[in-house]
Scaffold this motif. Structure first.
Motif, PDB file in Angstrom:
ATOM      1  N   PRO A 218     -31.486  68.760   5.635  1.00  0.00           N
ATOM      2  CA  PRO A 218     -30.133  68.303   5.318  1.00  0.00           C
ATOM      3  C   PRO A 218     -29.655  68.716   3.939  1.00  0.00           C
ATOM      4  O   PRO A 218     -28.496  69.071   3.756  1.00  0.00           O
ATOM      5  CB  PRO A 218     -30.239  66.778   5.445  1.00  0.00           C
ATOM      6  N   ASP A 219     -30.563  68.691   2.936  1.00  0.00           N
ATOM      7  CA  ASP A 219     -30.171  69.043   1.568  1.00  0.00           C
ATOM      8  C   ASP A 219     -31.179  69.978   0.917  1.00  0.00           C
ATOM      9  O   ASP A 219     -31.297  70.026  -0.303  1.00  0.00           O
ATOM     10  CB  ASP A 219     -29.989  67.783   0.723  1.00  0.00           C
ATOM     11  N   LEU A 220     -31.922  70.745   1.716  1.00  0.00           N
ATOM     12  CA  LEU A 220     -32.938  71.651   1.192  1.00  0.00           C
ATOM     13  C   LEU A 220     -32.623  73.086   1.580  1.00  0.00           C
ATOM     14  O   LEU A 220     -32.328  73.374   2.751  1.00  0.00           O
ATOM     15  CB  LEU A 220     -34.323  71.284   1.731  1.00  0.00           C
ATOM     16  N   ILE A 221     -32.688  73.991   0.592  1.00  0.00           N
ATOM     17  CA  ILE A 221     -32.559  75.409   0.901  1.00  0.00           C
ATOM     18  C   ILE A 221     -33.823  76.128   0.458  1.00  0.00           C
ATOM     19  O   ILE A 221     -34.501  75.726  -0.493  1.00  0.00           O
ATOM     20  CB  ILE A 221     -31.328  76.060   0.234  1.00  0.00           C
ATOM     21  N   LEU A 222     -34.118  77.200   1.171  1.00  0.00           N
ATOM     22  CA  LEU A 222     -35.259  78.042   0.860  1.00  0.00           C
ATOM     23  C   LEU A 222     -34.733  79.387   0.379  1.00  0.00           C
ATOM     24  O   LEU A 222     -33.791  79.938   0.956  1.00  0.00           O
ATOM     25  CB  LEU A 222     -36.123  78.219   2.115  1.00  0.00           C
TER      26      LEU A 222
ATOM     27  N   ASN B  10     -32.869  66.677  -9.822  1.00  0.00           N
ATOM     28  CA  ASN B  10     -34.281  67.025  -9.618  1.00  0.00           C
ATOM     29  C   ASN B  10     -34.342  68.109  -8.547  1.00  0.00           C
ATOM     30  O   ASN B  10     -34.807  67.890  -7.428  1.00  0.00           O
ATOM     31  CB  ASN B  10     -35.085  65.797  -9.206  1.00  0.00           C
ATOM     32  N   TRP B  11     -33.861  69.269  -8.903  1.00  0.00           N
ATOM     33  CA  TRP B  11     -33.586  70.308  -7.904  1.00  0.00           C
ATOM     34  C   TRP B  11     -34.838  71.023  -7.408  1.00  0.00           C
ATOM     35  O   TRP B  11     -34.892  71.453  -6.270  1.00  0.00           O
ATOM     36  CB  TRP B  11     -32.612  71.330  -8.479  1.00  0.00           C
TER      37      TRP B  11
ATOM     38  N   VAL C 223     -35.502  74.236  -2.778  1.00  0.00           N
ATOM     39  CA  VAL C 223     -34.556  73.672  -3.731  1.00  0.00           C
ATOM     40  C   VAL C 223     -33.739  72.575  -3.067  1.00  0.00           C
ATOM     41  O   VAL C 223     -33.301  72.725  -1.917  1.00  0.00           O
ATOM     42  CB  VAL C 223     -33.621  74.782  -4.270  1.00  0.00           C
ATOM     43  N   ARG C 224     -33.504  71.474  -3.808  1.00  0.00           N
ATOM     44  CA  ARG C 224     -32.717  70.367  -3.273  1.00  0.00           C
ATOM     45  C   ARG C 224     -31.270  70.448  -3.773  1.00  0.00           C
ATOM     46  O   ARG C 224     -31.027  70.648  -4.972  1.00  0.00           O
ATOM     47  CB  ARG C 224     -33.319  69.020  -3.661  1.00  0.00           C
ATOM     48  N   LEU C 225     -30.320  70.277  -2.845  1.00  0.00           N
ATOM     49  CA  LEU C 225     -28.899  70.283  -3.175  1.00  0.00           C
ATOM     50  C   LEU C 225     -28.442  68.886  -3.554  1.00  0.00           C
ATOM     51  O   LEU C 225     -29.128  67.888  -3.272  1.00  0.00           O
ATOM     52  CB  LEU C 225     -28.086  70.791  -1.985  1.00  0.00           C
ATOM     53  N   ASP C 226     -27.250  68.796  -4.139  1.00  0.00           N
ATOM     54  CA  ASP C 226     -26.739  67.475  -4.524  1.00  0.00           C
ATOM     55  C   ASP C 226     -25.986  66.790  -3.393  1.00  0.00           C
ATOM     56  O   ASP C 226     -25.485  65.684  -3.557  1.00  0.00           O
ATOM     57  CB  ASP C 226     -25.849  67.575  -5.769  1.00  0.00           C
TER      58      ASP C 226
END
Length: 713
Positions: A144-148, A200-201, A235-238
């Motif tokens: 949901p809020d993670l990109i690789l 905390n990305w 990486v975590r999105l806001d």
């Protein structure tokens, strides 16, 4: 060839009307004057449409190109000349590889895959400090809020560094499909979705190695260093953008790319397809297809012939079953003349990444639509209409009469019956789903069965004349006639059984056969490949080996070009006998009523013609006499009774609730909206019943617009 000539000679009228409607360049009055007024010839419609677009006519050419590029490359090539000079329409490169290489992959499956994955791939643009270099890469959602992405795309940012301090900037851009390349942070990119990083990305990563893409036998220490440097960053999105729909007004949620079992990347075979959606050089999203060649010595990298460029690093790599197999990270060989491209093989990082992956909140894959507006338009709220929204969501997979037939019933003017068409259009916008509309918002309902079928076939974008010429369809069964010796034939009036059989059995079967032949029509893809080769040669572009092989193939390569599963038929302005309002009236009588009854429910569901099962029906105004209200088993229509006097606080609150469900970030604005529901409802209390819904909707639109501004800030 001029754009007018292309439209006149090569574009079906229904396709032209659908593109003009979806693009929203012309207002409703101008569209009606072009497509609904009687007396205009096809040539006049083509000429006046292009004139009405004026300086925007390249956009019309692009819209038509999107409809035909997969099935008619010759027409696509002609249309391309009318928009390729526009700097804001870098579309050709986005689709050129797909057009040229698609014949070896199932068209429908590839189309469905690309439609879904394009919303999950993003452009990453970063700058460290005010004067740091601009670094561009590609990433993709895995939660949901993670990109690789690749570690080296963000390597200038330490793991715990504030990416918003001291001039630092990292921007993640979704839905970037048109426009100029992104070369700076904070660059205006219209019609996209920008997302920031969580404070905390950094979630997990592995270092990159330089150089990578090494050839030959590696020394043991080099091989060990390469195998331990897997060049990825999670990486975590806001924001949980994966749970939000692609459209700000609701609809299908974006979701994310799923991890397959480790055996999938391990099982790659030479010449398997490697498909990469990407943002090379900061360009709008492209797609390219190549072949898997081999693994590197460490078995941590896969190598392939798929085209990439700087900025592709971090892009997902899929196989021919559209399963994720790697993350593109480098080229292979010397910089001056790379020999291949490469990705980190997914199974080597999967165990680490999976530890942070969840399915997200337990939400439907669909968010109910709260507005019919297009992106960047002012909201046009949908008050109530839960049954219609539920029906539209479920109707593509319907297996019952209730799932195929919807009825909005009312005796009041201004109750929102015709607004149902706007909701339908919003649901199928930017798809190839055909629709035919009869009534004041569409074509006049023909009075004979023959005219209705010809009109319906035309509205669904089916070229009957071509099908007859190709012998893929039979002529329409003729109306039964009676004749006496020495007298000309006359319409049958006595033998009712023959006439009724013609309307209830012969015509429905014929229409079902035509629809089936259209959607299952296959073409030899070699012809399209040869045309693509000619175009590339004319432009001085090297012809890909796979494309040339396709063009030179000794046997047929069959593909199915008409990829639509369902179509919608709307009959508007149906009025009860007691209706005394000033609105127009659509009558279902005689020939057409008998035919519609047969098309909609002439046979039990199990024995209905497969072609007719593809049609979804909407009757707006009242329940036709030949359909019953649905029961618990779905044996009847889905009926929604509309009463403008009943719309109030619950319906208003429903808009804001659906809006919150869509954006997942309206925690602050929603309570304010809820507290104001009573005030909004009060706006319409003094209005006449015929104007009450419009007044209520205008008030809700204004509040919705304010909430969207709050969200943007």
């Amino acid at each position: 060839m001029t754009l007018e000539e292309i439209i006149l000679l090569r574009i079906p009228p229904a396709m032209l009307e659908r593109v003009v409607f979806d693009q929203g360049v012309l207002d409703a009055v101008r569209r009606t004057s072009l497509f609904k007024a009687s007396g205009l010839s096809a040539q006049q419609i083509a000429q006046q449409t292009v004139e009405a677009y004026g300086a925007d006519k390249p956009r019309l050419a692009l819209g038509l190109y999107e409809q035909v590029f997969q099935t008619d490359w010759d027409t696509a090539r002609l249309l391309f000349q009318h928009f390729n000079s526009r700097p804001d329409m870098y579309y050709y490169n986005h689709q050129a590889s797909l057009v040229s290489r698609i014949p070896t992959l199932p068209l429908r499956e590839l189309s469905t895959f690309l439609d879904a994955v394009k919303g999950r791939v993003c452009l990453i643009v970063s700058r460290r400090g005010d004067a740091g270099p601009i670094v561009r890469g590609t990433g993709f959602l895995v939660g949901p809020d993670l990109i690789l992405t690749c570690k080296h795309v963000l390597k200038s940012f330490p793991q715990n560094e504030d990416v918003t301090a001291n001039g630092n900037r990292i921007e993640v851009v979704f839905d970037f499909h048109y426009g100029e390349p992104v070369e700076q942070v904070e660059q205006n990119v219209p019609l996209t979705r920008k997302v920031g990083l969580h404070k905390n990305w950094h979630v997990a990563s592995s270092s990159d190695v330089n150089p990578d893409g090494l050839l030959g036998v590696l020394d043991p220490d080099v091989a060990q260093r390469v195998s331990h440097s897997l060049d990825f960053a999670l990486v975590r999105l806001d924001q949980k953008v994966g749970l939000q729909p692609v459209e700000t007004a609701g609809g299908r949620r974006r979701l994310w790319v799923r991890f397959p079992p480790d055996t999938v990347p391990q099982g790659l075979q030479p010449d398997d397809w490697i498909i990469i959606p990407q943002h090379p050089n900061g360009l709008p999203q492209r797609i390219d297809l190549g072949r898997f060649r081999e693994c590197d010595q460490t078995k941590t990298r896969i190598r392939y012939s798929t085209n990439t460029a700087h900025g592709t690093s971090g892009a997902p790599c899929f196989n021919h079953r559209y399963e994720l197999v790697g993350i593109h990270n480098a080229y292979v060989g010397p910089p001056a003349k790379p020999l291949a491209n490469q990705a980190i093989r997914l199974d080597h990082i999967a165990a680490v990444v999976r530890a942070y992956l969840t399915d997200g909140e337990n939400l439907s894959r669909y968010a109910k639509r709260w507005s019919t507006s297009r992106p960047n338009e002012a909201p046009r709220a949908i008050l109530g209409r839960d049954k219609l929204l539920d029906w539209l969501e479920a109707s593509p997979e319907a297996r019952t009469l209730a799932g195929r037939v919807y009825v909005a019933q009312t005796s009041d003017e201004g109750a929102g019956c015709t607004f149902s068409i706007d909701v339908l259009h919003a649901e199928i916008r930017d798809t190839r789903t055909p629709r035919a509309i009869y009534g004041s918002a569409g074509q006049q309902l023909p009075s004979t069965a023959e005219d209705f079928l010809i009109s319906l076939i035309r509205e669904l974008g089916i070229d009957l004349q071509r099908m007859l010429a190709e012998a893929t369809a039979q002529p329409m069964p003729p109306r039964p006639t009676e004749s006496a010796p020495g007298k000309p034939s006359a319409p049958l009036t006595g033998e009712v059984d023959k006439l009724e059989r013609w309307r209830s059995e012969e015509l429905p079967k014929w229409l079902g056969d035509v629809i089936t032949a259209h959607v299952e029509r296959k073409i030899d893809a070699r012809a399209a490949a040869r045309q693509a080769v000619d175009v590339l040669q004319q432009q001085g572009v090297d012809v890909p080996r796979e494309l040339q092989e396709k063009a030179d193939a000794p046997t047929e390569i069959w593909v199915f070009p008409n990829a639509w599963d369902v179509a919608y038929v709307v009959v508007d302005d149906l009025r009860a006998p007691s209706y005394n309002g000033p609105g127009t009236r659509t009558e279902l009588t005689g020939d057409v009523q008998s035919l519609l009854a047969a098309l909609v429910k002439g046979k039990p569901e199990a024995s209905m013609h497969p072609g007719l099962k593809r049609l979804r029906w909407m009757f707006l105004g009242r329940l036709p006499d030949f359909i019953a209200v649905g029961d618990a088993d779905g044996n009847g229509a889905t009926l929604e009774a509309l009463n403008p006097t009943a719309a109030g606080q619950n319906e208003i609150l429903g808009v804001f609730t659906r809006m919150a469900d869509t954006h997942m970030t309206l925690g602050l604005g929603l309570p304010v909206a809820r507290a104001s529901v009573g005030l909004i409802a009060q706006v319409a209390n003094n209005e006449h019943v015929n104007r009450r819904m419009a007044a209520l909707q205008n008030a809700v639109n204004e509040w919705s617009a304010n909430l969207l501004k709050e969200l943007a800030s």
